[in-house]
Design a protein around this motif. Structure first.
Motif, short mmCIF file in Angstrom:
data_model
loop_
_atom_site.label_atom_id
_atom_site.label_comp_id
_atom_site.label_asym_id
_atom_site.label_seq_id
_atom_site.Cartn_x
_atom_site.Cartn_y
_atom_site.Cartn_z
N THR A 1 -0.01 4.63 -1.62
CA THR A 1 1.16 3.92 -0.82
C THR A 1 0.47 2.31 -1.84
OG1 THR A 1 -0.34 4.18 0.56
CG2 THR A 1 1.44 5.51 0.89
N SER A 2 -0.27 1.38 -1.49
CA SER A 2 -1.12 0.51 -1.40
C SER A 2 -0.65 -0.11 -2.97
CB SER A 2 -2.32 -0.25 -1.73
OG SER A 2 -3.28 0.91 -2.38
N LEU A 3 -0.63 0.29 -3.68
CA LEU A 3 0.31 0.13 -4.84
C LEU A 3 1.77 0.12 -5.14
CD1 LEU A 3 -2.50 0.37 -7.26
CD2 LEU A 3 -1.77 -1.56 -6.90
N GLY A 4 2.22 0.56 -4.15
CA GLY A 4 3.89 1.32 -3.69
C GLY A 4 3.85 1.82 -4.99
N MET B 1 -0.24 -4.65 -14.29
CA MET B 1 -2.14 -3.98 -15.04
C MET B 1 -3.07 -5.60 -15.18
SD MET B 1 -2.03 -1.19 -14.09
CE MET B 1 -3.70 -0.35 -14.82
N ALA B 2 -2.06 -6.76 -15.60
CA ALA B 2 -3.19 -7.76 -15.48
C ALA B 2 -2.95 -8.43 -13.92
CB ALA B 2 -2.48 -9.15 -16.50
N LEU C 1 -5.22 -4.24 -9.37
CA LEU C 1 -6.50 -3.24 -9.31
C LEU C 1 -7.48 -3.39 -8.66
CD1 LEU C 1 -9.49 -2.69 -11.46
CD2 LEU C 1 -9.90 -5.40 -11.65
N ARG C 2 -7.63 -5.00 -7.65
CA ARG C 2 -8.67 -4.37 -6.18
C ARG C 2 -8.27 -3.31 -5.51
NH1 ARG C 2 -12.42 -7.29 -3.83
NH2 ARG C 2 -12.69 -7.33 -2.11
N ASN C 3 -6.39 -3.48 -5.04
CA ASN C 3 -5.91 -2.33 -4.87
C ASN C 3 -6.09 -0.68 -5.09
OD1 ASN C 3 -4.67 -4.59 -3.19
ND2 ASN C 3 -2.33 -4.33 -3.72
#
Length: 448
Positions: free
Chosen positions: A120-123, A134-135, A140-142
């Motif tokens: 969910t945090s990345l949709g 991905m850059a 990355l943090r999520n």
């Protein structure tokens, strides 16, 4: 007769329970007794797979290797895999970004059998195809935060997978046109972008990981490790250019599954299973190691008082010290800290270069201290020491060592420099080239 039978049953039951307790208390590989109520250590291994580029097929292979590993429920592996539209048509030829929980493939097939999950945090959902950049350090943090929240474990490891070119990044667009697009990490071809080392550090700050592993080229260079020294207890990777196949994940996970599941076991499993030169280092040793490198650099720089000695030392660094560089140009030349230290801790080598007895005394002492710090900082599969590189110079388009460094590596020249460049006092060149350190003396000091 019934009384004796009941007594026999009770005695048998007691013996069975006693045997079970004994076996449970003696199941540790190291021979130490463990309480039957002690819970096993659990791990979550996160793999950040930036494969929206020509490494797409290798990413599929590595997922298969993870699926082939013989691991138990104490180890869970989660991968964020971003594929490309160009290079691999297998497994349905999807080209978006997917959040996968690795599952065992008992048939050892070439197909991905791992479970696609929502994030969910990345949709990300399991029904819609969503392309992520991905850059982006936010992605990355999520990914790490979401995984830690949903996979509660005793220990967490993050594997940074994909292209890598050490510390290097530069925001100058004209400069970027002349260098490979695989600079730094997480090159995303769809978005034409990559993650710089300072962005990598910002993304992982405060996440309290136990191990960060670079399955990239030039991950184990001082500039990268130093940027992450407050992000993880241990850091691991290769100081060299590696093949696109990267780590052998089946062998890594099988090796780790036979251990006691401590963070050092994970680091040593990387060394034992790596097909290329690999090293790990304890992050808390990096500040002391940097100070020792600076002191060595200042001692050697202060000794250079003539053009003749400058040339001899320059040739020594480029010809006698072990180094790593990529086959493509332009690229960077990284020198091995251990090789530097052992070379200049030898009094005969120093005197042969033309250093005086007084200079030799100081330099051999500082070089010996550097060797000690490298040995105590970590370990490698090449010897009982950390194999870690540090930038010496840059190979230009003509395949020769450039006479100057990019502004990103000159302390104070531009903003947003990596922490090692900001904090080094005896190795990194200064803005006015007045540090007295070794690179300032070798590259920027003129003698009449």
């Amino acid at each position: 007769m019934k009384k004796n039978k009941r007594k026999l049953i009770m005695e048998t039951a007691c013996l069975f329970l006693t045997a079970n307790l004994f076996l449970n208390s003696c199941s540790r590989l190291d021979g130490q007794q463990v309480s039957s109520t002690e819970k096993p250590k659990t791990w979550t291994i996160m793999v950040y797979m930036a494969a929206d580029n020509n490494l797409e097929g290798d990413a599929i292979d590595d997922i298969n290797e993870m699926e082939n590993a013989n691991i138990d429920d104490s180890i869970r592996i989660v991968a964020l895999l971003d594929r490309s539209e160009k290079f691999d048509q297998t497994n349905g030829n999807w080209s978006d970004t997917r959040y996968l929980e690795i599952e065992r493939d008992y048939n050892h097939s070439d197909f991905i059998v791992s479970k696609r999950l929502p994030c969910t945090s990345l949709g990300l959902t399991i029904t819609e195809n969503t392309e992520l950049n991905m850059a982006s350090p936010k992605i990355l943090r999520n990914f790490v935060e979401y995984t830690k929240e949903n996979y509660i474990s005793d220990y967490y490891a993050l594997i940074i997978w994909g292209h890598g070119n050490g510390w290097r990044f530069d925001s100058n667009e004209d400069y970027m046109e002349d260098i490979p697009k695989t600079r730094s990490f997480a090159y995303d071809e769809e978005n034409g972008s990559y993650m710089g080392v300072t962005e990598l550090g910002d993304a992982l700050t405060g996440l309290n990981l136990d191990c960060i592993v670079f399955d990239t080229c030039f991950g184990a260079v001082f500039e990268c490790f130093y940027e992450l020294k407050d992000c993880s207890t241990y850091l691991a990777g290769s100081p060299d250019s590696i093949s696109s196949k990267g780590m052998d994940y089946t062998r890594l996970l099988d090796t780790f599954s036979d251990s006691l599941y401590d963070p050092l076991d994970f680091c040593d499993s990387i060394l034992r299973s790596s097909p290329y030169e690999a090293t790990w280092i304890k992050s808390s040793n990096l500040s002391s190691l940097k100070d020792s490198l600076d002191q060595f650099g200042l001692a050697l720089g202060n000794a250079i008082e003539s053009k003749e000695l400058q040339i001899k030392l320059f040739n020594c660094f480029t010809e006698d010290i072990k180094g790593w560089r990529a086959s493509s140009v332009p690229c960077d030349l990284y020198l091995d800290l251990y090789s530097m230290g052992t070379c200049f801790s030898d009094e005969k080598n120093c005197l042969a270069l033309g250093l005086s007895l007084e200079q030799t005394s100081v330099i051999t002492q500082k070089a010996s201290e550097l060797v000690y710090k490298v040995i105590s900082a970590g370990n490698s599969n090449q010897g009982n020491r950390a194999d870690i590189g540090v930038l010496f110079g840059e190979i230009n388009q003509e395949k020769v060592l450039s006479s100057a460094h990019t502004d990103s590596y000159i302390k104070g020249k531009v903003s947003n420099q990596c922490h090692f460049v900001q904090e080094s006092s005896g190795w990194v060149p200064a803005k006015n080239h007045d540090s007295g350190g070794i690179l300032d003396k070798l590259f920027y000091t003129s003698f009449s």
